[in-house]
Design an enzyme around this catalytic site. Sequence first.
Site, mmCIF file in Angstrom:
data_model
loop_
_atom_site.group_PDB
_atom_site.id
_atom_site.type_symbol
_atom_site.label_atom_id
_atom_site.label_comp_id
_atom_site.label_asym_id
_atom_site.label_seq_id
_atom_site.Cartn_x
_atom_site.Cartn_y
_atom_site.Cartn_z
ATOM 1 N N HIS A 7 33.270 22.355 -12.712
ATOM 2 C CA HIS A 7 33.401 23.052 -14.000
ATOM 3 C C HIS A 7 33.026 22.088 -15.120
ATOM 4 C CE1 HIS A 7 35.703 26.412 -12.312
ATOM 5 N NE2 HIS A 7 36.484 25.548 -11.705
ATOM 6 N N TYR A 47 42.877 20.482 -18.425
ATOM 7 C CA TYR A 47 42.571 20.820 -17.029
ATOM 8 C C TYR A 47 43.456 20.001 -16.083
ATOM 9 C CZ TYR A 47 39.729 22.310 -13.086
ATOM 10 O OH TYR A 47 39.320 22.883 -11.907
ATOM 11 N N ASP A 89 36.672 20.433 -8.205
ATOM 12 C CA ASP A 89 37.403 20.644 -9.464
ATOM 13 C C ASP A 89 37.777 19.324 -10.151
ATOM 14 O OD1 ASP A 89 37.469 23.457 -9.517
ATOM 15 O OD2 ASP A 89 39.173 23.524 -8.161
ATOM 16 N N ASP A 95 36.262 31.106 -7.599
ATOM 17 C CA ASP A 95 35.361 30.747 -8.708
ATOM 18 C C ASP A 95 34.157 29.934 -8.220
ATOM 19 O OD1 ASP A 95 37.495 28.930 -8.227
ATOM 20 O OD2 ASP A 95 37.117 27.878 -10.106
ATOM 21 N N HIS A 118 42.640 31.818 -13.445
ATOM 22 C CA HIS A 118 43.788 31.979 -12.539
ATOM 23 C C HIS A 118 44.607 33.178 -13.004
ATOM 24 C CE1 HIS A 118 43.999 27.553 -10.868
ATOM 25 N NE2 HIS A 118 43.088 28.284 -10.274
ATOM 26 N N HIS A 160 42.328 20.421 -5.844
ATOM 27 C CA HIS A 160 43.726 20.769 -5.915
ATOM 28 C C HIS A 160 44.185 21.708 -4.806
ATOM 29 C CE1 HIS A 160 43.291 24.934 -7.810
ATOM 30 N NE2 HIS A 160 42.077 24.490 -7.657
ATOM 31 N N GLU A 209 37.969 28.278 -3.319
ATOM 32 C CA GLU A 209 38.506 29.195 -4.336
ATOM 33 C C GLU A 209 37.380 30.076 -4.879
ATOM 34 O OE1 GLU A 209 41.040 27.228 -7.179
ATOM 35 O OE2 GLU A 209 42.033 29.106 -7.715
ATOM 36 N N HIS A 256 34.953 23.697 -1.830
ATOM 37 C CA HIS A 256 36.292 24.250 -2.089
ATOM 38 C C HIS A 256 36.155 25.766 -2.050
ATOM 39 C CE1 HIS A 256 39.918 25.166 -4.287
ATOM 40 N NE2 HIS A 256 39.412 25.129 -5.494
HETATM 41 FE FE1 FEO Z 1 40.062 25.423 -7.649
HETATM 42 FE FE2 FEO Z 1 37.545 25.769 -9.774
HETATM 43 O O1 FEO Z 1 38.569 26.235 -8.313
#
Ligand code: FEO
Length: 391
Positions: free
Chosen positions: A224, A191, A163, A81, A21, A144, A79, A77
């Site tokens: 992750h 996390y 996540d 990543d 981030h 999230h 995002e 999701h």
């Molecule tokens: Fe919210 Fe691992 O991206």
Amino acid sequence: MKITDKITWVGKTDWELKKFHGDEFTTINGSSYNSYLIRDKKTVLIDTAWLPYDKEFVSKLKEEIDLNKIDAVIALHGEVDHSGALIELMREMPENTPIYCTANGVKSIKGQYHKDWNFQIVKTGDKLGLGDSDLTFIEAPMLHWPDTMFAYMSKENVLFSSDGFGQHLASEFLYADEVDQDILYAEALKYYANILAPFGMMAIKKINEILDMNLQIDMICPSHGLIWRKDPTQIVKKYLEWANNYQENQITIIYDTMWNDTRKMAEAIAKGIQNKDKEVVIKLLNTAKNDKTDVLTEVFKSKMIVVGSPTVNNGYLHSIAGILEMIKGMKLKNKKAVAFGSYGWSGEAVKQISDYLKNSGFEVINDGFKCLWTPDEKVEKELEKFGEELV
Ligand code: FEO
């Protein structure tokens, strides 16, 4: 790496990642971007990898499967990543390959990549038949991001949890039961505290909703870190604990200091706390010198925080300002707080910090402790007494 006969991990382990981030989250143990290839009668790919690894991700995936054989992509999701390799992937796949995601998923993916791919919007309960098994989608907004969803694969009994339940932890292993449990849980808590804490109520609601579905869950595959295989609901129980106004028997003193006067105050307060209660864990963290991700994790664990800064230019120091903003964003409940600080002239910082903490949802238990100039022996004794009273 095969997880079951039908599921293969095709993600990217990022041993080098130290910040996430932007510079917000420190990832001392690296991370991984987990992507899963499901081969039933239909073949689908769940998520991709972070943008810098897009070419590597696609080229490794091509060693595993002919991309033309992938019937669909699931974007749990949007995002970057997890979606970062989509452009590279879709360049090599039939352009009408469906991408299954939530309505908000379309917004986030289109917003970032500006492509009109063949989005297939799904909602909670929608199923994608794969042949012997199927995938059931479960929207999980604010876990999230508003676009997040989970997917449950029948027959294999696997929950793909985006996540949720993840950790920033690079490992040569695939499963949570294969790694050092202290490191695993420290990273899982870090996390949760840094990314998911503001959404605790939603986490409880979503977990209960999933438990009410009576799904048999043999494995939880997050986006992750390590996969939960042995007693997979252990992390679900931990999340319920963390989401329920979590606190340990810990008081954390966070401060910044210009000429060591506020540091001396912090240490005297700590001494007072220790005098009164030998059991309570006390952490002293200078916010200008300690990692902010760790500071937030310690705040999350605490029953009380004690926040100190000298007054400078009618305000407080920038590292305290920054950490207070981050703490406010955590939306913590059931925590007490108090402020302190030295001053030479106007001395506004203690009241300003107290007000900020009140506005951030803390129960501020007194007006704080202001010290004019350097604490002498008498003031140090008063600070010890102040610490004892906090207990
Ligand atoms: Fe919210 Fe691992 O991206």
